[in-house]
Design an enzyme around this catalytic site. Sequence first.
Site, mmCIF file in Angstrom:
data_model
loop_
_atom_site.group_PDB
_atom_site.id
_atom_site.type_symbol
_atom_site.label_atom_id
_atom_site.label_comp_id
_atom_site.label_asym_id
_atom_site.label_seq_id
_atom_site.Cartn_x
_atom_site.Cartn_y
_atom_site.Cartn_z
ATOM 1 N N GLU A 27 30.390 44.640 37.723
ATOM 2 C CA GLU A 27 29.656 43.677 38.544
ATOM 3 C C GLU A 27 28.265 44.231 38.830
ATOM 4 O OE1 GLU A 27 31.574 42.411 42.189
ATOM 5 O OE2 GLU A 27 29.945 41.029 42.657
ATOM 6 N N ASN A 72 31.424 38.502 43.678
ATOM 7 C CA ASN A 72 30.640 37.716 44.637
ATOM 8 C C ASN A 72 29.210 37.526 44.143
ATOM 9 O OD1 ASN A 72 32.932 37.777 46.211
ATOM 10 N ND2 ASN A 72 32.178 39.326 47.624
ATOM 11 N N ASN A 172 34.100 32.483 41.014
ATOM 12 C CA ASN A 172 34.726 33.658 41.613
ATOM 13 C C ASN A 172 35.100 33.393 43.066
ATOM 14 O OD1 ASN A 172 35.269 36.700 41.688
ATOM 15 N ND2 ASN A 172 33.818 36.462 43.392
ATOM 16 N N GLU A 173 36.333 33.652 43.419
ATOM 17 C CA GLU A 173 36.817 33.671 44.820
ATOM 18 C C GLU A 173 36.248 32.533 45.672
ATOM 19 O OE1 GLU A 173 36.464 37.616 46.542
ATOM 20 O OE2 GLU A 173 38.050 38.381 45.243
ATOM 21 N N TYR A 244 43.561 43.822 46.633
ATOM 22 C CA TYR A 244 43.119 45.187 46.934
ATOM 23 C C TYR A 244 44.044 45.754 48.001
ATOM 24 C CZ TYR A 244 38.822 44.048 44.399
ATOM 25 O OH TYR A 244 37.921 43.695 43.435
ATOM 26 N N GLU A 292 41.005 41.024 39.377
ATOM 27 C CA GLU A 292 40.478 42.050 40.289
ATOM 28 C C GLU A 292 41.675 42.684 40.969
ATOM 29 O OE1 GLU A 292 37.218 41.410 43.026
ATOM 30 O OE2 GLU A 292 36.368 39.854 41.733
ATOM 31 N N GLN A 350 36.500 48.387 40.089
ATOM 32 C CA GLN A 350 35.569 48.136 39.014
ATOM 33 C C GLN A 350 35.494 49.390 38.142
ATOM 34 O OE1 GLN A 350 31.842 46.603 40.607
ATOM 35 N NE2 GLN A 350 32.862 45.024 41.794
#
Length: 503
Positions: A27, A72, A172-173, A244, A292, A350
């Site tokens: 990212e 993000n 994304n998200e 996460y 992720e 990442q």
Amino acid sequence: MRTARLALDPAFTVGPVPRRLFGSFVEHMGRCVYTGIFEPDHPSADEDGLRTDVLELTKEIGPTVVRYPGGNFVSGFEWEDSVGPREDRPRRIDRAWRSVETNQFGLAEFDAWARKVGTETMMAVNLGTRGLQEACDLLEYTNLDSGTKFSDLRKAHGSKDPFDIKLWCLGNELDGPWQTGHKTAVEYGRLAAETGMAMRSIDPSIELVAVGSSSRSMPTFGEWESTVLDLAYHAVDYVSCHAYYEEKEGDVGNFLASAVDMDLFIEQVVATADAVRAKGKHSKKINLSFDEWNVWYQSKPHHAEGVQPWDVAPRVIEDEYSITDAVVVGTLLNSLLRHSDRVTIGAQAQLVNVIGLLRSEPGGDAWKQTIAHPFEQVRRLASGNVLQVVAQSDKYESSNFGGVDVVDASATWDEETLTLFLANRDLTEPASVDVALRGFGVDRVSSAKVLAATEGQDRHTTNATGDHQQVGLRPLEDVSVTDGTATVVLPPLSWAVVQLRKG
Ligand code: AHR
């Protein structure tokens, strides 16, 4: 001594190991790109400004697919800023991480990096501040050969051949209130369907990932997947999952059980996708892209001390990973393998510096964090078919999940080698694991390695200091095969890979 019994049979498989399961994520965030993979002034930089020390470590780890450019970040990204002559590219603010993006590394540079690594690109489009038209323009730029505005622009920018990107994330998200352009499930489901269909009309060979939940604890979890897939089932191939995990003060038991949460997450999303399939009378199955996942100490401050708003490549979430974190990552990989009939894409988040498998210092050295070891071993050694593991393990009590298996396992078989990936979650006791082997014909140990604390280390030891190689793999001695049963003794709090072969 804790104990576990596993039973394996070559006839009972989950399915072939999906190679895309072992992906990572780059990212434009913190120092993942700048001073991570790209640092033209670094002594090891090549002709493209890529750090060859990081490149070599990346090749060793070998991510099979890499998601790019966010995260993000992508929800405010204007891809046109990142192409063409570097001197003409604008400096833009990145609202997501409150930093400045110089655009000195962009689409062509990423394509060149991915080719050098030998990995597949998974490209995300901005469905936060932008929409269908810009996503289609980007696809035209990357995948069409010539004779149109954006394919000719790519050629004019010096990239003669199309980048030919097959895997695309539709945003994304967007379920998260923190996301620029956050949407309701209905708003997003419609947008994903329309954008996906338009993109397919440009290149029917692409595969599309709809945004799923940003974690299983999102208040919209379940409802989000159900509504989005109701609206976009026909237009997409995958739905994403993000997760996460971190050790909360005084609760290592729950942290070590993170893979139990991942198991539940996957099984619940599969159930939801299959319910929408039945309701909508769809024939195809929607698979999962777990694009992720990692350990991330989210409760700590995100920015390092001294970082100012609108810095370039600030230090952001540069977590240093311990032995405990590596064992948890090993169990998360087990969870992905156990569900690899439906989770066919994975991207650890990442690659470098930002919650990274790797770390690199500006102008300095680069190294593998502890968590890189299980990742690399599973990517290298998982082969053939994933096996169903029937497990009976001693348990411990955790507050979130009740009884949790002390020993966590997955296994693969490629007709020659049986590979076992094992973790012992007990902090103080070794675990003896008996594996009943039916019909494999394996009778010898061809390799056995373990990651655990050695003398002078404890579970908090990292690779941050010294020669950056304090935590790694060492031979696991206590492994045998007798009369169709393998016995493996795992040290306390450890992750191991054991390979058994014939003759
Ligand atoms: O990987 C770090 C961030 O975590 C990503 O930008 C975002 O998608 C997620 O919340």
